[in-house]
Design a protein around this motif. Structure first.
Motif, PDB file in Angstrom:
ATOM      1  N   UNK A 271       0.853  -1.192   0.000  1.00  0.00           N
ATOM      2  CA  UNK A 271       0.000   0.000   0.000  1.00  0.00           C
ATOM      3  C   UNK A 271       0.884   1.235   0.000  1.00  0.00           C
ATOM      4  N   UNK A 272       0.415   2.231  -0.678  1.00  0.00           N
ATOM      5  CA  UNK A 272       1.173   3.464  -0.759  1.00  0.00           C
ATOM      6  C   UNK A 272       1.301   4.124   0.615  1.00  0.00           C
ATOM      7  N   UNK A 273       2.416   4.847   0.798  1.00  0.00           N
ATOM      8  CA  UNK A 273       2.690   5.604   2.015  1.00  0.00           C
ATOM      9  C   UNK A 273       2.739   4.702   3.237  1.00  0.00           C
ATOM     10  N   UNK A 274       3.224   3.460   3.055  1.00  0.00           N
ATOM     11  CA  UNK A 274       3.361   2.540   4.187  1.00  0.00           C
ATOM     12  C   UNK A 274       4.672   1.783   4.054  1.00  0.00           C
ATOM     13  N   UNK A 275       5.213   1.379   5.196  1.00  0.00           N
ATOM     14  CA  UNK A 275       6.450   0.612   5.243  1.00  0.00           C
ATOM     15  C   UNK A 275       6.140  -0.731   5.867  1.00  0.00           C
ATOM     16  N   UNK A 276       6.525  -1.769   5.219  1.00  0.00           N
ATOM     17  CA  UNK A 276       6.251  -3.126   5.704  1.00  0.00           C
ATOM     18  C   UNK A 276       7.572  -3.849   5.911  1.00  0.00           C
ATOM     19  N   UNK A 277       7.770  -4.376   7.111  1.00  0.00           N
ATOM     20  CA  UNK A 277       8.962  -5.169   7.422  1.00  0.00           C
ATOM     21  C   UNK A 277       8.588  -6.634   7.283  1.00  0.00           C
ATOM     22  N   UNK A 278       9.239  -7.310   6.349  1.00  0.00           N
ATOM     23  CA  UNK A 278       8.920  -8.708   6.067  1.00  0.00           C
ATOM     24  C   UNK A 278      10.037  -9.571   6.619  1.00  0.00           C
ATOM     25  N   UNK A 279       9.654 -10.508   7.476  1.00  0.00           N
ATOM     26  CA  UNK A 279      10.621 -11.457   8.020  1.00  0.00           C
ATOM     27  C   UNK A 279      10.378 -12.813   7.365  1.00  0.00           C
TER      28      UNK A 279
END
Length: 303
Positions: free
Chosen positions: A258-266
């Motif tokens: 999604x725009x304007x979001x940061x996702x940390x993927x483990x």
């Protein structure tokens, strides 16, 4: 009624012009480049008088014959200013007739058909360097009156002399090219070699595919050789188990981004028994067992 034909009496021997002259090259007259690079000759004034009495059909065309060598060609006439008993012809024409300076040559007037087709063969591969050979040849042939099969004609272009062999003419072996619409074709020049054919693309792709199967050209990380500051080579060898033998792994895009979001993927490691990480318990922070520097027994006694 006035009749032009009765102004001159008929010459004995019919209406054919047949004379023998001493032959010389045009260079004997000095600088006559216009005659040397064409297909016309210079005849004596007496020839003009005889041709006029015979009512020769225009344009005046002639057959030159070297009876001694059984060679012949055809030409037109440019001027009637030669010395009596002599004619001057281009040097390339003398070579075709195998004539030397001062040799005897027989001249007969002829009537040739209008050319419709001619095929030439360049005598050197330099002819291929001309960007528009048909246009250059058309301009050069303006100085010629006729063509004969097996003749080797010359013309000058960009301060260079080109030679062309007349291979074929239509509708006859000798044709007139004065005010005609003639199709021109060229044979491969002497000494020309066809370029080697390139193999089909499918075979090349198959060979490349076979080479890839035989050799492992996949990307391998950290294959370079290191250097130590002390100059020693100890510990610089890279073990084969530490290198990747397969192709580089590419990341999987996040289709839920999604725009304007940061996702940390483990990416948790897959279990050794083959089960999926989702089957295990959820991740819990600080869930491990701790260790104490003091002995548990002593700590209880002090309390």
């Amino acid at each position: 009624m006035f009749q032009f034909g009765r102004m001159f009496p008929e010459m004995p021997g019919g209406r054919n012009f047949n004379e023998t002259y001493r032959c010389y090259s045009v260079s004997m007259l000095g600088d006559r480049e216009d005659v040397e690079r064409g297909g016309k000759i210079i005849m004596p004034p007496s020839a003009l008088d005889k041709l006029t009495r015979l009512h020769i059909q225009y344009p005046m065309l002639f057959k030159l014959t070297n009876k001694k060598m059984s060679r012949e060609t055809h030409c037109g006439v440019l001027e009637f200013v030669a010395d009596e008993g002599r004619i001057y012809i281009p040097y390339w024409m003398m070579k075709n007739l195998l004539l030397q300076e001062g040799d005897l040559i027989q001249i007969d007037n002829v009537s040739l058909p209008i050319a419709t087709f001619a095929k030439f063969q360049p005598q050197h591969t330099d002819f291929l360097d001309i960007s528009n050979p048909k246009a250059v040849l058309e301009n050069a042939l303006r100085s010629f009156a006729c063509l004969t099969v097996e003749d080797l004609v010359e013309f000058k272009y960009n301060d260079k002399i080109y030679e062309l062999r007349v291979l074929e003419t239509k509708p006859g072996r000798a044709v007139s090219i004065i005010e005609c619409d003639m199709n021109v074709d060229f044979a491969p020049p002497l000494g020309y070699k066809e370029p080697e054919r390139v193999k089909p693309q499918e075979s090349e792709e198959k060979m490349e595919h076979d080479d890839i199967d035989e050799e492992d050209n996949s990307f391998k990380v950290f294959q370079g050789k290191g250097n130590r500051l002390d100059g020693k080579n100890k510990g610089l060898e890279v073990s084969q188990s530490q290198t990747s033998t397969g192709p580089p792994k590419r990341g999987i895009p996040n289709y839920n981004y999604k725009k304007h979001s940061i996702t940390f993927i483990r990416n948790p490691k897959r279990a050794e028994n083959g089960t999926s990480p989702e089957d295990k318990d959820a991740f819990e922070a600080f869930s491990g067992s701790g260790q104490s520097l003091r002995n548990k027994g002593k700590s209880k006694g002090r309390r």
